[in-house]
Design a protein around this motif. Sequence first.
Motif, PDB file in Angstrom:
ATOM      1  N   VAL A  93       0.817  -1.215   0.000  1.00  0.00           N
ATOM      2  CA  VAL A  93       0.000   0.000   0.000  1.00  0.00           C
ATOM      3  C   VAL A  93       0.853   1.267   0.000  1.00  0.00           C
ATOM      4  CG1 VAL A  93      -2.046  -1.051   1.039  1.00  0.00           C
ATOM      5  CG2 VAL A  93      -0.267  -0.095   2.518  1.00  0.00           C
ATOM      6  N   ALA A  94       2.160   1.107  -0.253  1.00  0.00           N
ATOM      7  CA  ALA A  94       3.051   2.277  -0.340  1.00  0.00           C
ATOM      8  C   ALA A  94       3.860   2.145  -1.615  1.00  0.00           C
ATOM      9  CB  ALA A  94       3.984   2.319   0.862  1.00  0.00           C
ATOM     10  N   TYR A  95       4.058   3.250  -2.307  1.00  0.00           N
ATOM     11  CA  TYR A  95       4.867   3.193  -3.523  1.00  0.00           C
ATOM     12  C   TYR A  95       5.860   4.365  -3.569  1.00  0.00           C
ATOM     13  CZ  TYR A  95       1.538   6.639  -5.467  1.00  0.00           C
ATOM     14  OH  TYR A  95       0.765   7.762  -5.691  1.00  0.00           O
ATOM     15  N   PRO A  96       7.007   4.136  -4.248  1.00  0.00           N
ATOM     16  CA  PRO A  96       8.005   5.200  -4.328  1.00  0.00           C
ATOM     17  C   PRO A  96       7.585   6.262  -5.320  1.00  0.00           C
ATOM     18  CG  PRO A  96       8.786   3.282  -5.524  1.00  0.00           C
ATOM     19  CD  PRO A  96       7.466   2.903  -4.917  1.00  0.00           C
ATOM     20  N   CYS A  97       7.823   7.522  -4.973  1.00  0.00           N
ATOM     21  CA  CYS A  97       7.460   8.640  -5.835  1.00  0.00           C
ATOM     22  C   CYS A  97       8.722   9.464  -6.098  1.00  0.00           C
ATOM     23  CB  CYS A  97       6.402   9.489  -5.129  1.00  0.00           C
ATOM     24  SG  CYS A  97       6.037  11.019  -6.011  1.00  0.00           S
ATOM     25  N   PHE A  98       9.027   9.618  -7.379  1.00  0.00           N
ATOM     26  CA  PHE A  98      10.267  10.291  -7.768  1.00  0.00           C
ATOM     27  C   PHE A  98      10.014  11.740  -8.200  1.00  0.00           C
ATOM     28  CE2 PHE A  98      10.531   5.766  -8.395  1.00  0.00           C
ATOM     29  CZ  PHE A  98      11.737   5.435  -7.809  1.00  0.00           C
ATOM     30  N   CYS A  99       8.770  12.160  -8.163  1.00  0.00           N
ATOM     31  CA  CYS A  99       8.412  13.496  -8.660  1.00  0.00           C
ATOM     32  C   CYS A  99       9.017  14.593  -7.794  1.00  0.00           C
ATOM     33  CB  CYS A  99       6.897  13.695  -8.611  1.00  0.00           C
ATOM     34  SG  CYS A  99       5.984  12.575  -9.667  1.00  0.00           S
ATOM     35  N   THR A 100       9.422  15.675  -8.448  1.00  0.00           N
ATOM     36  CA  THR A 100       9.778  16.871  -7.696  1.00  0.00           C
ATOM     37  C   THR A 100       8.494  17.691  -7.532  1.00  0.00           C
ATOM     38  OG1 THR A 100      10.201  18.131  -9.697  1.00  0.00           O
ATOM     39  CG2 THR A 100      12.084  16.964  -8.728  1.00  0.00           C
ATOM     40  N   ARG A 101       8.548  18.656  -6.629  1.00  0.00           N
ATOM     41  CA  ARG A 101       7.381  19.519  -6.418  1.00  0.00           C
ATOM     42  C   ARG A 101       6.972  20.184  -7.738  1.00  0.00           C
ATOM     43  NH1 ARG A 101       6.801  22.926  -1.048  1.00  0.00           N
ATOM     44  NH2 ARG A 101       7.762  21.031  -0.304  1.00  0.00           N
ATOM     45  N   ALA A 121      -5.304  20.997  -4.838  1.00  0.00           N
ATOM     46  CA  ALA A 121      -5.014  19.896  -5.761  1.00  0.00           C
ATOM     47  C   ALA A 121      -4.308  18.745  -5.037  1.00  0.00           C
ATOM     48  CB  ALA A 121      -4.137  20.406  -6.891  1.00  0.00           C
ATOM     49  N   LEU A 122      -4.657  17.542  -5.429  1.00  0.00           N
ATOM     50  CA  LEU A 122      -4.037  16.352  -4.832  1.00  0.00           C
ATOM     51  C   LEU A 122      -2.942  15.838  -5.754  1.00  0.00           C
ATOM     52  CD1 LEU A 122      -7.271  14.431  -3.754  1.00  0.00           C
ATOM     53  CD2 LEU A 122      -5.823  15.917  -2.343  1.00  0.00           C
ATOM     54  N   TYR A 123      -2.080  15.006  -5.223  1.00  0.00           N
ATOM     55  CA  TYR A 123      -1.052  14.382  -6.064  1.00  0.00           C
ATOM     56  C   TYR A 123      -1.748  13.622  -7.197  1.00  0.00           C
ATOM     57  CZ  TYR A 123       2.725  11.354  -7.540  1.00  0.00           C
ATOM     58  OH  TYR A 123       3.663  10.699  -8.305  1.00  0.00           O
ATOM     59  N   PRO A 124      -1.336  13.885  -8.448  1.00  0.00           N
ATOM     60  CA  PRO A 124      -2.083  13.287  -9.559  1.00  0.00           C
ATOM     61  C   PRO A 124      -1.777  11.802  -9.815  1.00  0.00           C
ATOM     62  CG  PRO A 124      -0.359  14.759 -10.376  1.00  0.00           C
ATOM     63  CD  PRO A 124      -0.338  14.862  -8.880  1.00  0.00           C
ATOM     64  N   GLY A 125      -0.921  11.213  -9.015  1.00  0.00           N
ATOM     65  CA  GLY A 125      -0.722   9.756  -9.130  1.00  0.00           C
ATOM     66  C   GLY A 125       0.313   9.341 -10.165  1.00  0.00           C
ATOM     67  N   THR A 126       1.145  10.301 -10.582  1.00  0.00           N
ATOM     68  CA  THR A 126       2.120  10.054 -11.646  1.00  0.00           C
ATOM     69  C   THR A 126       2.939   8.772 -11.429  1.00  0.00           C
ATOM     70  OG1 THR A 126       2.346  12.466 -11.538  1.00  0.00           O
ATOM     71  CG2 THR A 126       3.822  11.297 -13.075  1.00  0.00           C
ATOM     72  N   CYS A 127       3.457   8.561 -10.255  1.00  0.00           N
ATOM     73  CA  CYS A 127       4.351   7.417 -10.012  1.00  0.00           C
ATOM     74  C   CYS A 127       3.621   6.148  -9.570  1.00  0.00           C
ATOM     75  CB  CYS A 127       5.387   7.781  -8.952  1.00  0.00           C
ATOM     76  SG  CYS A 127       6.630   8.933  -9.585  1.00  0.00           S
ATOM     77  N   ARG A 128       2.304   6.220  -9.420  1.00  0.00           N
ATOM     78  CA  ARG A 128       1.569   5.076  -8.886  1.00  0.00           C
ATOM     79  C   ARG A 128       1.677   3.853  -9.788  1.00  0.00           C
ATOM     80  NH1 ARG A 128      -3.711   6.476  -9.294  1.00  0.00           N
ATOM     81  NH2 ARG A 128      -3.458   8.062  -7.674  1.00  0.00           N
ATOM     82  N   ASN A 129       1.686   4.130 -11.097  1.00  0.00           N
ATOM     83  CA  ASN A 129       1.645   2.994 -12.014  1.00  0.00           C
ATOM     84  C   ASN A 129       2.988   2.647 -12.661  1.00  0.00           C
ATOM     85  OD1 ASN A 129      -1.139   2.700 -11.539  1.00  0.00           O
ATOM     86  ND2 ASN A 129      -1.519   4.453 -12.888  1.00  0.00           N
ATOM     87  N   LEU A 130       4.070   3.138 -12.081  1.00  0.00           N
ATOM     88  CA  LEU A 130       5.383   2.735 -12.612  1.00  0.00           C
ATOM     89  C   LEU A 130       5.540   1.226 -12.413  1.00  0.00           C
ATOM     90  CD1 LEU A 130       7.841   5.448 -11.200  1.00  0.00           C
ATOM     91  CD2 LEU A 130       6.947   5.259 -13.532  1.00  0.00           C
ATOM     92  N   SER A 131       6.203   0.599 -13.377  1.00  0.00           N
ATOM     93  CA  SER A 131       6.382  -0.853 -13.229  1.00  0.00           C
ATOM     94  C   SER A 131       7.474  -1.124 -12.195  1.00  0.00           C
ATOM     95  CB  SER A 131       6.791  -1.464 -14.570  1.00  0.00           C
ATOM     96  OG  SER A 131       8.093  -1.021 -14.896  1.00  0.00           O
ATOM     97  N   HIS A 132       7.527  -2.349 -11.772  1.00  0.00           N
ATOM     98  CA  HIS A 132       8.542  -2.785 -10.817  1.00  0.00           C
ATOM     99  C   HIS A 132       9.931  -2.463 -11.364  1.00  0.00           C
ATOM    100  CE1 HIS A 132      11.207  -5.710  -8.823  1.00  0.00           C
ATOM    101  NE2 HIS A 132      10.443  -5.440  -7.779  1.00  0.00           N
ATOM    102  N   ASP A 133      10.145  -2.738 -12.670  1.00  0.00           N
ATOM    103  CA  ASP A 133      11.457  -2.501 -13.284  1.00  0.00           C
ATOM    104  C   ASP A 133      11.798  -1.018 -13.342  1.00  0.00           C
ATOM    105  OD1 ASP A 133      11.688  -5.139 -13.552  1.00  0.00           O
ATOM    106  OD2 ASP A 133      11.419  -5.233 -15.733  1.00  0.00           O
ATOM    107  N   GLU A 134      10.807  -0.206 -13.695  1.00  0.00           N
ATOM    108  CA  GLU A 134      11.060   1.245 -13.751  1.00  0.00           C
ATOM    109  C   GLU A 134      11.464   1.775 -12.365  1.00  0.00           C
ATOM    110  OE1 GLU A 134       8.170   3.195 -17.132  1.00  0.00           O
ATOM    111  OE2 GLU A 134       7.228   2.065 -15.497  1.00  0.00           O
ATOM    112  N   ARG A 135      10.772   1.286 -11.358  1.00  0.00           N
ATOM    113  CA  ARG A 135      11.097   1.730  -9.997  1.00  0.00           C
ATOM    114  C   ARG A 135      12.526   1.326  -9.643  1.00  0.00           C
ATOM    115  NH1 ARG A 135       5.286   0.064  -7.326  1.00  0.00           N
ATOM    116  NH2 ARG A 135       4.219   1.910  -8.093  1.00  0.00           N
ATOM    117  N   ALA A 136      12.837   0.046  -9.917  1.00  0.00           N
ATOM    118  CA  ALA A 136      14.168  -0.476  -9.569  1.00  0.00           C
ATOM    119  C   ALA A 136      15.257   0.288 -10.322  1.00  0.00           C
ATOM    120  CB  ALA A 136      14.227  -1.965  -9.884  1.00  0.00           C
ATOM    121  N   GLU A 137      14.997   0.586 -11.590  1.00  0.00           N
ATOM    122  CA  GLU A 137      15.977   1.315 -12.410  1.00  0.00           C
ATOM    123  C   GLU A 137      16.269   2.704 -11.835  1.00  0.00           C
ATOM    124  OE1 GLU A 137      14.958   2.060 -16.630  1.00  0.00           O
ATOM    125  OE2 GLU A 137      14.874  -0.151 -16.697  1.00  0.00           O
ATOM    126  N   ARG A 138      15.186   3.391 -11.468  1.00  0.00           N
ATOM    127  CA  ARG A 138      15.369   4.755 -10.941  1.00  0.00           C
ATOM    128  C   ARG A 138      16.117   4.736  -9.610  1.00  0.00           C
ATOM    129  NH1 ARG A 138      10.146   8.384 -12.600  1.00  0.00           N
ATOM    130  NH2 ARG A 138       9.830   7.434 -14.613  1.00  0.00           N
TER     131      ARG A 138
END
Length: 285
Positions: A93-101, A121-138
């Motif tokens: 239920v937690a995901y990494p978010c790489f977005c800057t402000r 405005a709420l966080y638009p969810g940009t990083c919610r759907n990153l794949s496992h590989d994209e997260r690991a790469e970043r």
Amino acid sequence: MTLTRFAPSPTGLLHTGHGYAAMVAHRLARERGGCFRLRFEDIDSTRVREEFYTAIEEDLLWLGLAWDGVAVRQSEGMEAYQHALARLQEAGVAYPCFCTRREIEEEIARMASAPHGPEGALYPGTCRNLSHDERAERIASGLNPAWRLDASAAASQTGSLTFTDRRFGEQVVDPSLLGDVVLARKDIGTAYHLAVVTDDASQEITIVTRGEDLLPSTHVHRTLQALLGLKEPEYLHHPLITDDQGRRLAKRDHDRSIRSLRESGTSVEEIFASFPSCVEYPTPN
Ligand code: GLU
């Protein structure tokens, strides 16, 4: 036993709004033979200043609002917050978010209908759907993420929830009210919602008292309590003290600080007499 707390951030002097918040928590505890705790919410080391810990303690003592036991500093409890974050990560239920402000602001500006909450405005969810590989790469490339709550995944795990507020009655939790909130900031490794829930549980606070501006946050807190298997406290969201124009006080209103009132000869009785009274919680003398 009733346990309440006052949880100021040592980032400025207390104003009368803080004095009122402290008085409500103190009276609730004292009327029931319970305990009143002082907890410094000092995880944001970029804003905290050492002199304010002492100034806050002095002001509380001058107001006659002595706390029980030693004052606790959140900055000393980082391990517990990391442990709680790890549990939420494991639960999915937690995901990494790489977005800057800035990236978040740009994304919101691009969206035709960005999600909004009570505070904008709420966080638009940009990083919610990153794949496992994209997260690991970043992460491998050296990017240090913040961690956000996946509010909709959380909601499907907790099912429907409520909390009880002594002024507002039973509230049905909307886990998405504040969107995918930050659980851990990049720079400090935790954040308000996670720290407050962890501490209120470990300090066995039975009634959480705080300003009504934080009512939306309680939807997040109740969700986190359910996910982490923590006991649910009762709540009392009290009114905010406002200035003559009806604006809530801020730390920058130096002339309304307890310190400057005291220095200009205002008595404790006068300060207490200016507080609102309400049947749901102890009234001033
Ligand atoms: N540190 C918060 C404040 O200064 C209090 C938050 C809480 O009581 O949960 O407003």
